[in-house]
Scaffold this active site. Sequence first.
Site, PDB file in Angstrom:
ATOM      1  N   ARG A  36       0.909  -1.129   0.113  1.00 50.92           N
ATOM      2  CA  ARG A  36       0.167   0.033  -0.240  1.00 50.92           C
ATOM      3  C   ARG A  36       0.699   1.235  -0.032  1.00 50.92           C
ATOM      4  NH1 ARG A  36      -0.698   0.692   6.057  1.00 50.92           N
ATOM      5  NH2 ARG A  36       0.416  -1.156   6.859  1.00 50.92           N
ATOM      6  N   TYR A  49      11.005   7.742  15.190  1.00 50.37           N
ATOM      7  CA  TYR A  49      11.034   7.895  13.667  1.00 50.37           C
ATOM      8  C   TYR A  49      12.174   8.761  13.116  1.00 50.37           C
ATOM      9  CZ  TYR A  49       8.519   8.175   9.179  1.00 50.37           C
ATOM     10  OH  TYR A  49       8.513   8.418   7.748  1.00 50.37           O
ATOM     11  N   ALA A 100      14.947   9.452  14.495  1.00 48.20           N
ATOM     12  CA  ALA A 100      16.309   8.702  14.908  1.00 48.20           C
ATOM     13  C   ALA A 100      16.539   7.553  13.741  1.00 48.20           C
ATOM     14  CB  ALA A 100      16.272   8.105  16.154  1.00 48.20           C
ATOM     15  N   LYS A 126      15.284   7.487  10.713  1.00 48.07           N
ATOM     16  CA  LYS A 126      15.205   7.977   9.371  1.00 48.07           C
ATOM     17  C   LYS A 126      16.421   8.692   9.154  1.00 48.07           C
ATOM     18  CE  LYS A 126      11.378   6.584   7.509  1.00 48.07           C
ATOM     19  NZ  LYS A 126      11.562   5.579   6.654  1.00 48.07           N
TER      20      LYS A 126
HETATM   21  P1  NAP Z   1       2.103   2.933   4.744  1.00 46.46           P
HETATM   22  O1  NAP Z   1       0.877   3.269   3.919  1.00 46.46           O
HETATM   23  O2  NAP Z   1       1.662   2.663   6.103  1.00 46.46           O
HETATM   24  O3  NAP Z   1       2.691   1.217   4.320  1.00 46.46           O
HETATM   25  C1  NAP Z   1       3.631   0.594   4.876  1.00 46.46           C
HETATM   26  C2  NAP Z   1       4.118  -0.379   4.153  1.00 46.46           C
HETATM   27  O4  NAP Z   1       5.031  -1.138   4.804  1.00 46.46           O
HETATM   28  C3  NAP Z   1       2.869  -1.631   4.108  1.00 46.46           C
HETATM   29  O5  NAP Z   1       3.163  -2.290   2.758  1.00 46.46           O
HETATM   30  C4  NAP Z   1       3.228  -2.629   4.970  1.00 46.46           C
HETATM   31  O6  NAP Z   1       2.775  -3.895   4.819  1.00 46.46           O
HETATM   32  C5  NAP Z   1       4.648  -2.702   5.091  1.00 46.46           C
HETATM   33  N1  NAP Z   1       5.479  -2.764   6.410  1.00 46.46           N
HETATM   34  C6  NAP Z   1       5.141  -2.125   7.718  1.00 46.46           C
HETATM   35  N2  NAP Z   1       5.936  -2.985   8.425  1.00 46.46           N
HETATM   36  C7  NAP Z   1       6.630  -4.054   8.033  1.00 46.46           C
HETATM   37  C8  NAP Z   1       7.627  -4.763   8.247  1.00 46.46           C
HETATM   38  N3  NAP Z   1       8.117  -5.036   9.511  1.00 46.46           N
HETATM   39  N4  NAP Z   1       8.061  -6.047   7.377  1.00 46.46           N
HETATM   40  C9  NAP Z   1       7.747  -5.712   5.997  1.00 46.46           C
HETATM   41  N5  NAP Z   1       6.784  -4.897   5.476  1.00 46.46           N
HETATM   42  C10 NAP Z   1       6.364  -3.889   6.615  1.00 46.46           C
HETATM   43  O7  NAP Z   1       3.265   3.734   4.646  1.00 46.46           O
HETATM   44  P2  NAP Z   1       3.647   4.924   3.531  1.00 46.46           P
HETATM   45  O8  NAP Z   1       3.117   6.118   3.945  1.00 46.46           O
HETATM   46  O9  NAP Z   1       3.469   4.517   2.388  1.00 46.46           O
HETATM   47  O10 NAP Z   1       5.181   4.929   3.910  1.00 46.46           O
HETATM   48  C11 NAP Z   1       6.050   4.191   3.239  1.00 46.46           C
HETATM   49  C12 NAP Z   1       7.701   4.999   3.309  1.00 46.46           C
HETATM   50  O11 NAP Z   1       7.943   6.055   3.209  1.00 46.46           O
HETATM   51  C13 NAP Z   1       8.031   4.503   5.027  1.00 46.46           C
HETATM   52  O12 NAP Z   1       9.238   4.211   5.103  1.00 46.46           O
HETATM   53  C14 NAP Z   1       7.821   6.037   5.374  1.00 46.46           C
HETATM   54  O13 NAP Z   1       8.265   6.167   6.824  1.00 46.46           O
HETATM   55  C15 NAP Z   1       8.025   6.742   4.562  1.00 46.46           C
HETATM   56  N6  NAP Z   1       7.578   8.066   4.350  1.00 46.46           N
HETATM   57  C16 NAP Z   1       6.339   8.412   4.350  1.00 46.46           C
HETATM   58  C17 NAP Z   1       5.740   9.577   4.467  1.00 46.46           C
HETATM   59  C18 NAP Z   1       4.353  10.021   4.308  1.00 46.46           C
HETATM   60  O14 NAP Z   1       3.857  11.278   4.128  1.00 46.46           O
HETATM   61  N7  NAP Z   1       3.285   9.063   4.157  1.00 46.46           N
HETATM   62  C19 NAP Z   1       6.757  10.923   4.440  1.00 46.46           C
HETATM   63  C20 NAP Z   1       8.144  10.544   4.464  1.00 46.46           C
HETATM   64  C21 NAP Z   1       8.538   9.119   4.526  1.00 46.46           C
HETATM   65  P3  NAP Z   1       1.478  -4.492   5.253  1.00 46.46           P
HETATM   66  O15 NAP Z   1       0.382  -3.764   4.307  1.00 46.46           O
HETATM   67  O16 NAP Z   1       1.272  -5.938   5.231  1.00 46.46           O
HETATM   68  O17 NAP Z   1       1.036  -3.924   6.869  1.00 46.46           O
END
Ligand code: NAP
Length: 247
Positions: free
Chosen positions: A15, A155, A157, A159
């Site tokens: 996702r 988070y 720390a 990142k």
């Molecule tokens: P998200 O929608 O919450 O999706 C998280 C994904 O990571 C899901 O596919 C989940 O799998 C998987 N996941 C979580 N824990 C895991 C584990 N232990 N092993 C394997 N897979 C795992 O997150 P997102 O917002 O797209 O964020 C993706 C990345 O971008 C992250 O690293 C986040 O820190 C970074 N980021 C996001 C934002 C933002 O504004 N959204 C901003 C900066 C950085 P399941 O579906 O099976 O749970």
Amino acid sequence: MLLDGKVALVTGASRGIGRAIAIRLAAEGAKVAINFAGNTEKAEAVKAEIEAAGGEALLVQANVADAAAVEEMVAKVVEAFGGIDVLVNNAGITRDGLLVRMKDEDFDAVLDTNLKGVFYCTKVVSKLMMKKRSGRIVNMTSVVGVNGNAGQTNYAAAKAGVIGFTKTIARELASRGITANAVAPGFIQSKMTDILPDDVKKAYMDTIPLKRFGTAEDIAKCVAFLAGPDADYITGQIISVNGGMIG
Ligand code: NAP
């Protein structure tokens, strides 16, 4: 297409940002291994979307914070697709709270998934890339890892750790033809950010000169560029994709 004949492993691809990255890399011609933690239904939907567009995808469930599970996952991808050319370390979680109330287990959970997970996946996959003398590693950091953010010591720390890790592997792996870069998204619309109150969202919007929140596709485009031939001479860099976010 940019990634014809390449194999990509995208962690956390069921996702959000990871899903968009998997779909984009597949659209560029890569065979894509879709990693996820437990959300099989969502992961299957990503696979189906890639296949419907004529691409090839494989589901590889694994907790990236579990070294043995990561080894098994990588072995499965190699068995199915013959190797890994592109690793995108995207899986991530949040467990927010002010420092004084931060529980040990919430600090550990975020460090384990967001930083140690990157270490485990990169360690195993980089060995394959070193043998091949080529490879692309793209790690997901965050504006929070660069600037900090109240309520996110764990988070931030993790990142910030990803940034140091990326710059270091770029130096270690360059002589083997492997590049390593990180993407630092700003405020991206996703489940992670949808839950924030409206006043918090408005405060973020005030810091974004381009006056819109980012989309998962904005991040995926940058990852596809870093994974492709046009980024041959780029390594050890942290690319901010944040609409010009200030502060
Ligand atoms: P998200 O929608 O919450 O999706 C998280 C994904 O990571 C899901 O596919 C989940 O799998 C998987 N996941 C979580 N824990 C895991 C584990 N232990 N092993 C394997 N897979 C795992 O997150 P997102 O917002 O797209 O964020 C993706 C990345 O971008 C992250 O690293 C986040 O820190 C970074 N980021 C996001 C934002 C933002 O504004 N959204 C901003 C900066 C950085 P399941 O579906 O099976 O749970």
